[in-house]
Scaffold this active site. Structure first.
Site, PDB file in Angstrom:
ATOM      1  N   SER A 252       0.818  -1.172  -0.060  1.00 26.16           N
ATOM      2  CA  SER A 252      -0.191   0.134   0.019  1.00 26.16           C
ATOM      3  C   SER A 252       1.054   1.386  -0.195  1.00 26.16           C
ATOM      4  CB  SER A 252      -0.757  -0.138   1.290  1.00 26.16           C
ATOM      5  OG  SER A 252      -1.054   1.345   1.834  1.00 26.16           O
ATOM      6  N   LYS A 253       0.397   2.146  -0.861  1.00 21.91           N
ATOM      7  CA  LYS A 253       1.358   3.365  -0.976  1.00 21.91           C
ATOM      8  C   LYS A 253       1.495   4.068   0.372  1.00 21.91           C
ATOM      9  CE  LYS A 253       0.600   3.743  -6.009  1.00 21.91           C
ATOM     10  NZ  LYS A 253       0.041   4.248  -7.067  1.00 21.91           N
ATOM     11  N   ARG A 254       0.539   3.882   1.156  1.00 16.82           N
ATOM     12  CA  ARG A 254       0.497   4.502   2.502  1.00 16.82           C
ATOM     13  C   ARG A 254       1.377   3.950   3.403  1.00 16.82           C
ATOM     14  NH1 ARG A 254      -4.849   5.246   0.812  1.00 16.82           N
ATOM     15  NH2 ARG A 254      -5.127   2.980   1.355  1.00 16.82           N
ATOM     16  N   ASP A 255       1.987   2.649   3.248  1.00 14.94           N
ATOM     17  CA  ASP A 255       2.831   2.079   4.228  1.00 14.94           C
ATOM     18  C   ASP A 255       4.136   2.559   4.094  1.00 14.94           C
ATOM     19  OD1 ASP A 255       4.341   0.483   5.552  1.00 14.94           O
ATOM     20  OD2 ASP A 255       3.795  -1.208   4.580  1.00 14.94           O
ATOM     21  N   GLN A 260       8.770   2.592  -1.532  1.00 15.54           N
ATOM     22  CA  GLN A 260       8.095   2.048  -2.542  1.00 15.54           C
ATOM     23  C   GLN A 260       8.184   2.821  -3.805  1.00 15.54           C
ATOM     24  OE1 GLN A 260       3.965   0.838  -1.549  1.00 15.54           O
ATOM     25  NE2 GLN A 260       4.700   0.582   0.454  1.00 15.54           N
TER      26      GLN A 260
END
Ligand code: GLU
Length: 467
Positions: A252-255, A260
Site C-alpha cells: 500500500s502506498k500509504r505504508d 516503494q
C-alpha cells in the site's frame, strides 16, 4: 503484425514499484518480439495529477534502462501520447456511439442519482445499477440541461451478452453483461472516463498486447464492449498478480515502513541494473531458475507464459543481495566516476576496492567515506568498555612494531599475522583488540586495509598510550 505494448501511468504519483514492474514486463515482451514499447500518459483526471508526476515516471524508467520507443513529445502517426491533448477525439467518438445507438446522453444531476441509489438500496440492491428509464423530466428540461452541458454520455450495455477473453496470465475470464451497469464514457466536464479513453488510445496506438495490474480485470469487459461497438480488433490482455509485503499484504502506498518509489532506491544509490533484474523476478521465473540476467539476456529469456499466477513478495533483502552482487562486479573506475571521485588517487582506489564487496548502495560508500575523511575525535564509551575488557598484548606489540615510514597495507597485515603467531592467538581474539584500538569500531572491512585508509597520523595518535 508488429507487437506493440505500452505502459500508461496516470501522473498522479511518482513511479511506484508496481508500475515499474508493469512497465518492465510490457517492455520485455515487446523487445523479445522486436516490437515497440510505448509510454503514454493518462492525464484525463487532471484534478489528481501532481506536478512532476510525468517527469518522475519517465526519468525513473530511463534510470532502470527501460527506454520507450515512443513517449510524450514523439512525433508519429500514433500520438499524441497525453490524453489531455486529444479530448476532442474522445468526444467525437462518443458522439459517434450516441448516433449509432450504442450510447446515450444522461441528464441526471447528483441529487437525482442519489435518490435512484437510495431507492435501489431500499430494494436490497447494493451495487448501484444505473437505470436509464428512471429519470422522469420533461423534454424542455432535458433541452435546458443539454444546453448548459449538464449531461454525461453513458454506454448502453448489452445485458444479454457475456464478455470473455483469454487472459495471457490467467486463462479464460468471463463477465455477464447483466452485472454491468450502463457506465459513463464522457463526464459532465467533457473529459472521457478511463475505460473509454484507454480503448481509443490503445486502438490509435495499435497496441497488440496489454499487461497490467489485476485491479483492471473488472474494467476489461467494459473495454471489450467499446471495441465491439467500434468493430475494432481487441488486443490481448494479461493481468499481473499483486506484489505483497512480508506479511502477504498487498503493498500500500500509504505504508511508510517500506520504500516503494523507484526514486527512493535511485536516490540511495541502488544499482539500476540490479533493480531491473530484481523487478523481473517479481512475478516471473526462468525455466532453469537462473536469477542473474543482464538487460539483453532478460529480453532474450522473457516468456510471458512463465508469469506467475501467485502474488509476488517484494523482498528488500533479496534486492540488497542483487545490488551488492552487481556493485561487487563493477570496475573500481566506474564506481569512482559514479562517486565523482578522482581515479588518480591511490587512496580513493584503495577505498573503493576495500568497500565494494560489501556495499549495497552508494549512500553506504558516502557514509564510509565520511568515516575516513572526518575520523572521530573521541572513542564511544561502549567501545572503550569493550576494549578495556580485552587482552591488551596484541595492541602493545602492534603499537611498537608498526612501520609508519613504509605505510603499506600488506605490511600491516603481515604484522598482524606475526602477532597472532607469537601470542598463539587468532580470529577475534587477535583482531578485535587491534581493531578497537585503531579504528574505534568493533566491526568493519579487512582490518589492515581499514588501518591503512585511516592513515598514519590518525593511527599514531590513537596508539600513543600503548607505545
Ligand atoms: N492509468 C491506468 C493505471 O495507472 C492504466 C491502466 C491500463 O494499463 O489500462 O492503472
Amino acid at each position: 503484425m508488429k507487437i506493440r505494448t505500452r505502459y500508461a501511468p496516470s501522473p498522479t504519483g511518482f513511479l511506484h514499484i508496481g508500475g515499474a514492474r508493469t512497465a518492465l514486463f510490457n517492455y520485455l515482451f515487446a523487445k523479445h518480439h522486436n516490437g515497440d514499447f510505448i509510454l503514454r500518459i493518462e492525464d484525463s483526471d487532471n484534478l489528481r495529477n501532481i506536478a512532476n508526476g510525468e517527469k518522475s515516471q519517465i526519468e525513473n524508467l530511463l534510470w532502470l534502462g527501460i527506454t520507450p520507443d515512443e513517449k510524450p513529445g514523439s512525433i508519429t502517426e500514433f500520438g499524441p501520447y497525453r490524453q489531455s491533448e486529444k479530448l476532442t477525439r474522445y468526444q467525437k467518438l462518443a458522439e459517434n456511439l450516441v448516433k449509432k445507438g450504442f450510447a446515450y446522453y444522461a441528464f441526471d444531476n447528483q441529487e437525482e442519482l442519489g435518490l435512484q441509489r437510495k431507492s435501489q438500496i431500499e430494494k436490497g440492491i447494493f451495487s448501484f445499477r444505473y437505470d436509464a428509464n428512471w429519470l422522469k423530466i420533461s423534454e424542455e428540461e432535458k433541452e435546458k440541461r443539454y444546453k448548459n452541458r449538464r449531461f454525461v454520455i453513458r454506454f448502453k450495455v448489452n445485458k444479454n451478452k457475456n464478455y470473455c477473453w483469454n487472459d495471457l496470465v490467467r486463462g479464460n475470464i468471463c463477465f455477464e453483461g447483466s452485472s454491468i451497469s450502463d457506465w459513463v464514457i464522457i463526464k459532465s466536464d467533457g473529459f472521457p472516463t478511463y475505460n473509454f479513453a484507454v480503448v481509443i488510445d490503445d486502438f490509435d496506438m495499435k497496441i497488440s498486447h496489454i499487461f497490467r495490474g489485476e485491479e483492471h480485470i473488472s474494467n476489461t469487459p467494459k473495454q471489450i464492449e467499446i471495441y465491439n461497438a467500434f468493430q475494432w480488433d481487441i488486443p490481448k490482455f494479461g493481468h499481473l498478480t499483486i506484489i505483497t509485503d512480508k506479511n502477504g499484504k498487498k503493498l500500500s502506498k500509504r505504508d511508510k515502513s517500506l520504500l516503494q518509489f523507484v526514486e527512493d532506491y535511485k536516490n540511495q544509490g541502488y544499482h539500476s541494473e540490479a533493480f531491473f533484474n530484481f523487478l523481473a523476478l517479481l512475478g516471473w521465473t526462468s525455466p532453469d531458475s537462473q536469477e542473474f540476467f543482464d538487460h539483453d539476456s532478460l529480453i532474450k529469456a522473457f516468456d510471458y507464459k512463465r508469469l506467475s499466477k501467485a502474488p509476488s513478495y517484494f523482498d528488500v533483502e533479496k534486492l540488497n543481495w542483487f545490488s551488492k552482487s552487481y556493485i561487487s562486479k563493477m570496475s573500481p573506475d566506474e564506481i569512482l566516476s559514479n562517486l565523482k571521485l578522482s581515479n588518480d588517487s591511490n587512496w580513493n582506489r584503495f577505498f573503493v576496492e576495500t568497500f565494494q564487496k560489501s556495499t549495497i548502495k552508494y549512500v553506504d560508500f558516502y557514509k564510509n567515506f565520511e568515516f575516513f575523511q572526518n575520523p572521530k575525535q573521541e572513542m564511544e564509551p561502549q567501545m572503550i568498555e569493550i576494549l578495556e575488557s580485552l587482552d591488551q598484548r596484541p595492541i602493545e606489540i602492534f603499537a611498537k612494531k608498526i612501520d609508519y615510514k613504509n605505510w603499506d597495507a600488506k605490511k600491516i597485515n603481515n604484522l598482524i599475522k606475526e602477532i597472532g603467531q607469537s601470542l598463539q592467538i587468532k580470529g577475534k581474539e587477535l583482531l578485535l583488540p587491534i581493531r578497537l584500538a585503531t579504528t574505534w569500531a568493533n566491526s568493519g572491512p579487512e582490518l589492515a586495509r581499514t588501518i591503512w585508509l585511516l592513515g598514519k597520523k590518525v593511527i599514531e595518535k590513537r596508539l600513543l598510550k600503548w607505545k
